[in-house]
Design a protein around this motif. Structure first.
Motif, mmCIF file in Angstrom:
data_model
loop_
_atom_site.group_PDB
_atom_site.id
_atom_site.type_symbol
_atom_site.label_atom_id
_atom_site.label_comp_id
_atom_site.label_asym_id
_atom_site.label_seq_id
_atom_site.Cartn_x
_atom_site.Cartn_y
_atom_site.Cartn_z
ATOM 1 N N UNK A 1 0.821 -1.220 0.000
ATOM 2 C CA UNK A 1 0.000 0.000 0.000
ATOM 3 C C UNK A 1 0.852 1.267 0.000
ATOM 4 N N UNK A 2 2.128 1.134 0.410
ATOM 5 C CA UNK A 2 3.012 2.308 0.378
ATOM 6 C C UNK A 2 3.800 2.331 -0.937
ATOM 7 N N UNK A 3 3.287 1.595 -1.936
ATOM 8 C CA UNK A 3 3.814 1.645 -3.315
ATOM 9 C C UNK A 3 5.208 1.061 -3.494
ATOM 10 N N UNK A 4 5.511 -0.006 -2.762
ATOM 11 C CA UNK A 4 6.777 -0.705 -3.020
ATOM 12 C C UNK A 4 6.740 -1.257 -4.453
ATOM 13 N N UNK A 5 7.911 -1.346 -5.093
ATOM 14 C CA UNK A 5 7.959 -1.887 -6.464
ATOM 15 C C UNK A 5 7.648 -3.383 -6.441
ATOM 16 N N UNK A 6 8.168 -4.088 -5.432
ATOM 17 C CA UNK A 6 7.864 -5.520 -5.286
ATOM 18 C C UNK A 6 7.945 -5.874 -3.809
ATOM 19 N N UNK A 7 7.137 -6.847 -3.395
ATOM 20 C CA UNK A 7 7.179 -7.297 -1.994
ATOM 21 C C UNK A 7 7.243 -8.825 -1.990
#
Ligand SMILES: Cc1cc2nc3c(=O)[nH]c(=O)nc-3n(C[C@H](O)[C@H](O)[C@H](O)COP(=O)(O)OP(=O)(O)OC[C@H]3O[C@@H](n4cnc5c(N)ncnc54)[C@H](O)[C@@H]3O)c2cc1C
Length: 479
Positions: free
Chosen positions: A309-315
């Motif tokens: 939700x905090x716009x990481x490129x990939x998790x």
């Protein structure tokens, strides 16, 4: 109530929880599950078989009279259902959202073997939300006994204990180290699973019943447990301070910039309101970055889904066992996957690498296979020799469990502790080695669940009630 036979009820399909689509919910912190309508709740309640021996009740650590409340829901008597639940559970809107029902009430439901257990959690949530929206009056309190109890920690164990003690007529003050009350419910579990307004409303119910909260009050720093008893004049103390000290991996590179504990990550997001749009709080920056989360419990899923939700490129969740052994609630695993979290199983971090500025750049992952079961009955991960590879990573979040914070216990040296730093108590009463001092929740068990902490708080409240009753009788005899 409908006249359906048991056989007809068994044929009804479960009513699934309406939820926001993964695409819409992964962009904000709004709640994922939308809740049942009255019609959906009544339809789901209609599946209950009203078993003569209700095993679901045996599966509930606080003993909610599930059959009775489900019966009321089926009849559309929602206020009455709320009264049944709140007789045993002081946080029903919370438990309806976060309890691992699949291993508790729903796991024990007679229909579970057919994969069709009644959605007791969804029904509990519906009833609690209905009661809140319709200004359900808080349970009444009896006339005051004149006895005063101090509760240290405002998490589920302390809240459950406080609720039962005011219900017995005792004066209760809850001391909380942080500026907000609710324990992990406030600073750990994210908004999209448990809105803070729900936690606040449950706390308001307690305030309405006379429970006092003192925030920014770290017991063990200025006041100690002994001070509460001897200087402040409390008649008993309940310790429910949780297990808030994060465990780390103990591998080289763990001090690199970009490595965080899940506790720090989630606390910053929850207490500093990062979930509020356009919030300018000091955050752990994950936007556009490759994030890896170590662990596969609820905390790991919460951290991973927060990073999405905090716009990481990939998790990526990196876990040393397989999917079957993941301890998170099934719903959290499914939701995380649907939101785009990648699961990398049977790998364990052995080293973290960084650049010349000390910033994390990659993680060396060791391949594992599953060996013999360990003490928990889960198969242990065993490293496969010479099978290590590096994945590029900008942010690593460690979510491999917590241990008790030693602060309060160091200031209370005569409190017996285990070799793991937990408080030793009598299981049935929560009585510690110190007279008048009781404890329960994660500080006793290590990291567990909301409902187990609440069950411990309730058992301790009953024992404190008896202890105060007998001390009152002694005083009367002395007069
Ligand atoms: C991120 C996360 C997600 C989770 N998700 C789930 C879930 O989905 N379902 C579930 O059932 N369980 C879940 N859990 C576990 C559950 O939240 C805990 O088991 C439960 O909150 C324990 O309750 P407690 O009352 O023992 O302690 P806590 O909730 O930890 O509360 C302890 C309180 O004591 C305060 N305190 C500590 N020291 C002091 C002091 N010296 N003086 C005053 N106050 C003090 C703390 O600030 C805290 O507010 C989760 C845990 C985490 C961390």
């Amino acid at each position: 109530m409908s006249e359906r036979t048991r056989r007809e009820r068994m044929k009804l399909d479960p009513v699934e929880m309406p939820e926001r689509s993964a695409d819409s919910r992964r962009t904000d912190f709004g709640e994922v599950n939308e809740g049942y309508t009255a019609e959906l709740a009544m339809a789901e309640a209609e599946r209950c078989l009203f078993c003569a021996r209700p095993t679901c009740v045996e599966g509930c650590p606080v003993g909610v009279d599930i059959v009775n409340f489900v019966h009321r829901v089926e009849a559309g008597e929602f206020e009455e259902a709320a009264a049944v639940i709140s007789a045993d559970n002081s946080l029903p809107a919370v438990c309806g959202r976060v309890c691992p029902q699949e291993t508790q009430c729903e796991g024990a439901c007679g229909l579970a073997k057919k994969g069709k257990a009644i959605h007791i959690g969804h029904l509990e949530r519906f009833v609690a939300d209905y009661a809140r929206d319709h200004d359900h009056a808080p349970a009444p309190v009896p006339s005051p006994t004149g006895k005063r109890v101090a509760i240290v920690g405002s998490g589920p164990s302390g809240i459950a204990c406080a609720s039962d003690l005011v219900g017995l007529g005792h004066e209760v003050t809850v001391f909380e180290a942080l500026h907000e009350v609710g324990g992990v419910l406030a600073y750990g579990i994210p908004e999209f699973r448990l809105p803070k307004s729900i936690v606040a409303a449950e706390m308001d119910q307690l305030r309405a019943r006379g429970v006092r909260f003192e925030t920014n009050a770290v017991i063990g720093m200025v006041d100690t447990v002994d001070d509460l008893l001897s200087v402040e004049g409390y008649d008993a103390v309940f310790i429910g301070v949780g297990a808030g000290l994060p465990r780390f991996l103990n591998v080289p590179g763990e001090n690199l910039i970009g490595v965080f504990s899940a506790s720090e990550f989630l606390t910053r997001v929850n207490l500093m309101r990062a979930y509020v749009e356009d919030s300018d709080t000091a955050l752990i920056e994950v936007e556009g970055k490759a994030v890896v989360v170590f662990g596969a419990g609820n905390t790991a899923m919460d951290a991973a889904r927060t990073a999405v939700r905090l716009d990481a490129a990939s998790v990526t969740i990196a876990y040393r066992r397989s999917r079957e052994e993941m301890p998170a609630r099934t719903e959290e695993l499914d939701h995380a996957e649907a939101e785009g979290v990648r699961f990398e199983t049977l790998v364990g971090p052995v080293e973290l690498h960084g650049d010349d500025d000390g910033r994390l750049t990659g993680v060396m992952l060791q391949k594992m296979i599953l060996g013999e079961p360990d003490a928990d009955g889960r198969r242990s991960p065993v490293p496969v020799p010479e099978q290590i590879r590096e994945i590029p990573v900008d942010v690593a979040i460690v979510a491999i469990g917590n241990t008790p914070n030693p602060l309060l216990l160091r200031a209370t040296p005569d409190l017996e502790q285990s070799k793991w730093g937990t408080v030793v108590v009598d299981h049935d009463t929560g009585q510690t080695s110190k007279p008048g001092v009781f404890a329960g929740g994660d500080i006793v068990t290590g990291g567990a669940t909301v409902i187990l902490a609440m069950g411990a708080g309730r058992r301790a409240a009953a024992a404190i009630g008896e202890f105060l009753g007998s001390s009152a009788e002694l005083e009367e005899e002395l007069l």
